[in-house]
Write a protein that holds these residues in place. Structure first.
Motif, PDB file in Angstrom:
ATOM      1  N   ASP A 145       0.842  -1.200   0.000  1.00  0.00           N
ATOM      2  CA  ASP A 145       0.000   0.000   0.000  1.00  0.00           C
ATOM      3  C   ASP A 145       0.873   1.245   0.000  1.00  0.00           C
ATOM      4  N   LEU A 146       0.467   2.244  -0.757  1.00  0.00           N
ATOM      5  CA  LEU A 146       1.071   3.567  -0.671  1.00  0.00           C
ATOM      6  C   LEU A 146       0.114   4.465   0.102  1.00  0.00           C
ATOM      7  N   GLY A 147       0.586   5.008   1.209  1.00  0.00           N
ATOM      8  CA  GLY A 147      -0.253   5.856   2.042  1.00  0.00           C
ATOM      9  C   GLY A 147       0.298   7.268   2.133  1.00  0.00           C
ATOM     10  N   ASN A 148      -0.575   8.216   2.415  1.00  0.00           N
ATOM     11  CA  ASN A 148      -0.264   9.644   2.460  1.00  0.00           C
ATOM     12  C   ASN A 148       0.039  10.060   3.902  1.00  0.00           C
ATOM     13  N   HIS A 149       1.182  10.719   4.098  1.00  0.00           N
ATOM     14  CA  HIS A 149       1.589  11.152   5.444  1.00  0.00           C
ATOM     15  C   HIS A 149       1.741  12.675   5.499  1.00  0.00           C
ATOM     16  N   SER A 150       1.070  13.372   4.579  1.00  0.00           N
ATOM     17  CA  SER A 150       1.067  14.834   4.457  1.00  0.00           C
ATOM     18  C   SER A 150       2.278  15.314   3.667  1.00  0.00           C
ATOM     19  N   GLU A 151       2.253  16.550   3.265  1.00  0.00           N
ATOM     20  CA  GLU A 151       3.363  17.124   2.502  1.00  0.00           C
ATOM     21  C   GLU A 151       4.549  17.475   3.392  1.00  0.00           C
TER      22      GLU A 151
END
Length: 258
Positions: A111-117
């Motif tokens: 999975d590719l998950g988003n951890h903010s910019e």
């Protein structure tokens, strides 16, 4: 006892009963009112997904990627050796700095998950700012891999209602964890393994937090994987653990399918 004394006694008895009644109502209110407010009040605290009400013996390993990449290749090798898929939560800065690692993670089926910019304390941001923090890494990963991410983890686990609304409006699920390896504290391999395998919260549907850049994580990972499997757990990426249809989340952050 004369009539005057009798009247005084009646007065004190009535007064005592009234005071006692008021005290009972007051203390009962202290006990019950917060529970009522948390359920039906106008300012209900929204909660991310900390774990899942799983009917099967499944857990998820997750890695936050915000800083270096020195350990990433080794972690991917160990995961491949055991044929285990996990979830990586990546900041936009990390994606931009290590694009080949992002592609390798995707190619391996994780999975590719988003951890903010920018790895900010997002509870301090306005909704639009939060949505921008989510959109930027989303676009970068989309351009690199063609994948539309839909799993978000707040930096530091720091969230509030505004952030959760921003996450939802961005088409994401807000993910926390209920088992913390504390690998970032660099206490050593045994500590990481114990923090996971002996954790009181570990159970069906647990989400386990690790970091790709922590010093001892690669050395501990094999023991964590085999230890979880010895306990009968199947390790799956978060996308395969959570419910993506209609669901509810209880006060502990446990997700239930409707």
């Amino acid at each position: 006892m004369n009539n005057e004394e009798k009247e005084k006694l009646k007065f004190f008895c009535k007064t005592g009963i009234i005071v006692l009644s008021v005290m009972v109502v007051f203390f009962a209110g202290i006990h019950f009112i917060p529970k009522v407010v948390s359920v039906s009040g106008g300012n209900i605290k929204k909660i991310p997904i900390y774990c899942v009400d799983q009917k099967e013996k499944k857990v998820s390993l997750s890695f936050d990627a915000a800083w270096g990449n020195e350990q990433t290749a080794t972690i991917l090798e160990i995961l491949a050796k055991h044929n285990v898929k996990v979830t990586f939560f990546m900041t936009g800065g990390w994606v931009e700095k290590y694009p080949e690692d992002v592609k390798a993670i995707a190619a391996a089926g994780h999975d590719l998950g988003n951890h903010s910019e920018n790895h900010k304390h997002m509870s301090q941001l306005a909704k639009q700012q939060s949505m921008e923090e989510i959109k930027s890494p989303h676009d970068k990963v989309k351009e690199l891999t063609g994948i539309d991410m839909n799993l978000f983890r707040a930096p530091y686990g720091d969230y509030n209602n505004t952030l959760i609304e921003a996450v939802k409006d961005s088409g994401y699920y807000c993910i926390q964890w209920d088992v913390d390896s504390l690998d970032w504290k660099d206490y050593g391999v045994d500590c990481i393994v114990k923090n996971i395998l002996d954790n009181k919260h570990l159970g069906d549907g647990s989400i386990i937090l690790m970091h790709n850049g922590a010093k001892y994580t690669p050395a501990a990972l094999e023991a964590v994987i085999t230890g979880l499997q010895d306990k009968g757990y199947e390790i799956v990426p978060i996308s395969q653990l959570i419910y993506t249809g209609e669901y509810t989340i209880d006060h502990e952050g446990r997700q239930f399918a409707k």
